[in-house]
Design a protein around this motif. Structure first.
Motif, PDB file in Angstrom:
ATOM      1  N   LYS A  40       0.805  -1.302   0.057  1.00 40.45           N
ATOM      2  CA  LYS A  40       0.056  -0.013   0.149  1.00 40.45           C
ATOM      3  C   LYS A  40       0.973   1.278  -0.016  1.00 40.45           C
ATOM      4  O   LYS A  40       0.518   2.256  -0.554  1.00 40.45           O
ATOM      5  N   TRP A  72      -0.337   2.853  -3.877  1.00 40.36           N
ATOM      6  CA  TRP A  72      -1.541   3.419  -3.800  1.00 40.36           C
ATOM      7  C   TRP A  72      -1.970   4.354  -4.743  1.00 40.36           C
ATOM      8  O   TRP A  72      -3.192   4.358  -5.074  1.00 40.36           O
ATOM      9  N   ARG A  74      -3.328   2.568  -7.697  1.00 38.62           N
ATOM     10  CA  ARG A  74      -4.738   1.846  -7.465  1.00 38.62           C
ATOM     11  C   ARG A  74      -5.603   2.946  -7.080  1.00 38.62           C
ATOM     12  O   ARG A  74      -7.146   3.017  -7.705  1.00 38.62           O
ATOM     13  N   ARG A  75      -5.250   4.416  -7.032  1.00 37.50           N
ATOM     14  CA  ARG A  75      -6.124   5.510  -6.872  1.00 37.50           C
ATOM     15  C   ARG A  75      -6.407   5.811  -8.306  1.00 37.50           C
ATOM     16  O   ARG A  75      -7.701   6.198  -8.746  1.00 37.50           O
ATOM     17  N   TRP A 113     -10.941   1.053  -3.263  1.00 38.30           N
ATOM     18  CA  TRP A 113      -9.980   2.287  -3.366  1.00 38.30           C
ATOM     19  C   TRP A 113     -10.471   2.896  -1.902  1.00 38.30           C
ATOM     20  O   TRP A 113      -9.498   3.405  -0.995  1.00 38.30           O
ATOM     21  N   GLU A 162      -9.105   1.262   1.055  1.00 38.38           N
ATOM     22  CA  GLU A 162      -7.563   1.876   1.206  1.00 38.38           C
ATOM     23  C   GLU A 162      -7.241   3.074   1.693  1.00 38.38           C
ATOM     24  O   GLU A 162      -6.464   3.487   2.467  1.00 38.38           O
ATOM     25  N   ARG A 163      -8.024   4.245   0.984  1.00 38.63           N
ATOM     26  CA  ARG A 163      -8.210   5.312   1.292  1.00 38.63           C
ATOM     27  C   ARG A 163      -8.258   5.574   2.702  1.00 38.63           C
ATOM     28  O   ARG A 163      -7.560   6.427   3.791  1.00 38.63           O
ATOM     29  N   LEU A 192      -5.303   4.350   4.897  1.00 40.25           N
ATOM     30  CA  LEU A 192      -4.162   5.219   4.718  1.00 40.25           C
ATOM     31  C   LEU A 192      -4.338   6.464   5.462  1.00 40.25           C
ATOM     32  O   LEU A 192      -3.320   7.407   5.750  1.00 40.25           O
TER      33      LEU A 192
END
Length: 337
Positions: free
Chosen positions: A156, A160, A163-164, A231, A234-235, A238
């Motif tokens: 990640k 990232w 993937r964004r 996403w 994941e956001r 993060l």
């Protein structure tokens, strides 16, 4: 302070007042009414957007309304938009005609925009380049070439952004968002519940996005929902601050349009798709063209895209789309719609 001095001091505010006044209507070559009618709010928004680009250019060039020359205006219409604008294009003429009306109102003589128009051969004004849209096969090739494939081994911390970009490009392609709308998309504008077909609604508000966009709702179909929700998860992990769905960095700052353009163009190149405009506009054109081919009424498409005028959606009927190469059953044509 005279009118010209007011416009020098605050051109955007001065133009906004002018375009909403009867005086603006009086400068139209089409005005035939004894009592001039102000332009519609929709048209005024488009004019403000156009003038805003000119005002930004003047600021960069350290010019003022009172000092701009015809040669300056030629530079603006040729270089300010995409670096190679044909002086005889329709959009160049529209910009010069709008500025001619401004200088007519300001009583500046000689009128620099009128002098600039003299340099255009109106008989040779080129047609605006036809908008390009992908067919169904090409769209699948684009989606298959997206960055940040799930099989990537990157963690990640290092992957990232790809993937964004992947989730953003999926959202643009399948929900018809402008680049500015994707950049400005907020977490709370994404619906929390899927519809009966598995899609998610995106409630787009124009603030801080695109000056000519209107509040509207579009749907990201189920084919793209998994990418977006992955996403978003994941956001959250993060711990990116702020409300932007697709931030530029871990501090939550906004992306730049040029960055999005480069990333979308790279996907087109990986997919082996040679199109005249390998950017977000082609993805939006593709969405709109497919909607019309599937039978979506023009009025409904206008609302879905957040267009000011219903007739603006008609242009998507004429988007240049290659014949599909798959054996899939073709959908209804734009004519059928």
């Amino acid at each position: 302070m005279n009118k010209l001095a007011h416009w020098d001091a605050n051109p955007v505010k001065s133009f906004a007042a002018f375009v909403a006044s009867p005086e603006f209507a009086l400068t139209s070559s089409r005005q035939r009414d004894l009592v001039p009618k102000p332009v519609s709010p929709e048209s005024a928004a488009i004019y403000r957007f156009m003038f805003g680009k000119f005002a930004a250019w003047m600021l960069e060039e350290r010019l003022k309304i009172s000092t701009v020359t015809a040669r300056d205006l030629h530079r603006f219409v040729q270089l300010a938009h995409d670096g190679h604008r044909d002086l005889n294009s329709k959009i160049a003429y529209r910009y010069l005609r709008l500025l001619e009306r401004c200088y007519e109102y300001l009583e500046r003589s000689p009128n620099p925009a009128r002098d600039a128009i003299v340099g255009i051969d109106r008989a040779q004004i080129t047609r605006d380049a036809p908008m390009t849209a992908l067919n169904a096969d090409e769209l699948q090739r684009f989606l298959a070439a997206l960055p940040g494939q799930p099989a990537d081994d990157e963690g990640k911390a290092s992957g990232w952004k790809r993937r964004r970009d992947r989730a953003m490009q999926v959202t643009m392609a399948l929900a018809g968002l402008r680049v500015a709308e994707a950049i400005g998309l907020l977490v709370d504008e994404i619906g929390r519940q899927r519809d009966v077909e598995g899609g998610l609604t995106l409630n787009i508000t124009p603030e801080h996005k695109h000056p000519t966009s209107y509040e509207h709702t579009t749907t990201l179909p189920k084919e793209g929902v998994a990418e977006l929700t992955a996403w978003l998860d994941e956001r959250t992990e993060l711990k990116i601050p702020g409300a932007l769905v697709f931030p530029a960095n871990l501090e939550g700052e906004p992306l730049h349009k040029a960055t999005v353009y480069r990333q979308v163009k790279a996907t087109f190149e990986r997919a082996g798709l040679a199109v005249p405009r390998a950017g977000g506009r082609t993805l939006r054109n593709t969405f709109a063209s497919q909607q019309l081919r599937q039978g979506t009424p023009q009025s409904e498409l206008s609302t879905t895209l957040g267009l000011a005028l219903e007739r603006s959606a008609e242009a998507y009927k004429y988007a240049k789309v290659n014949e599909e190469t798959s054996d899939a059953e073709p959908g209804p044509t734009a004519k059928d719609a």
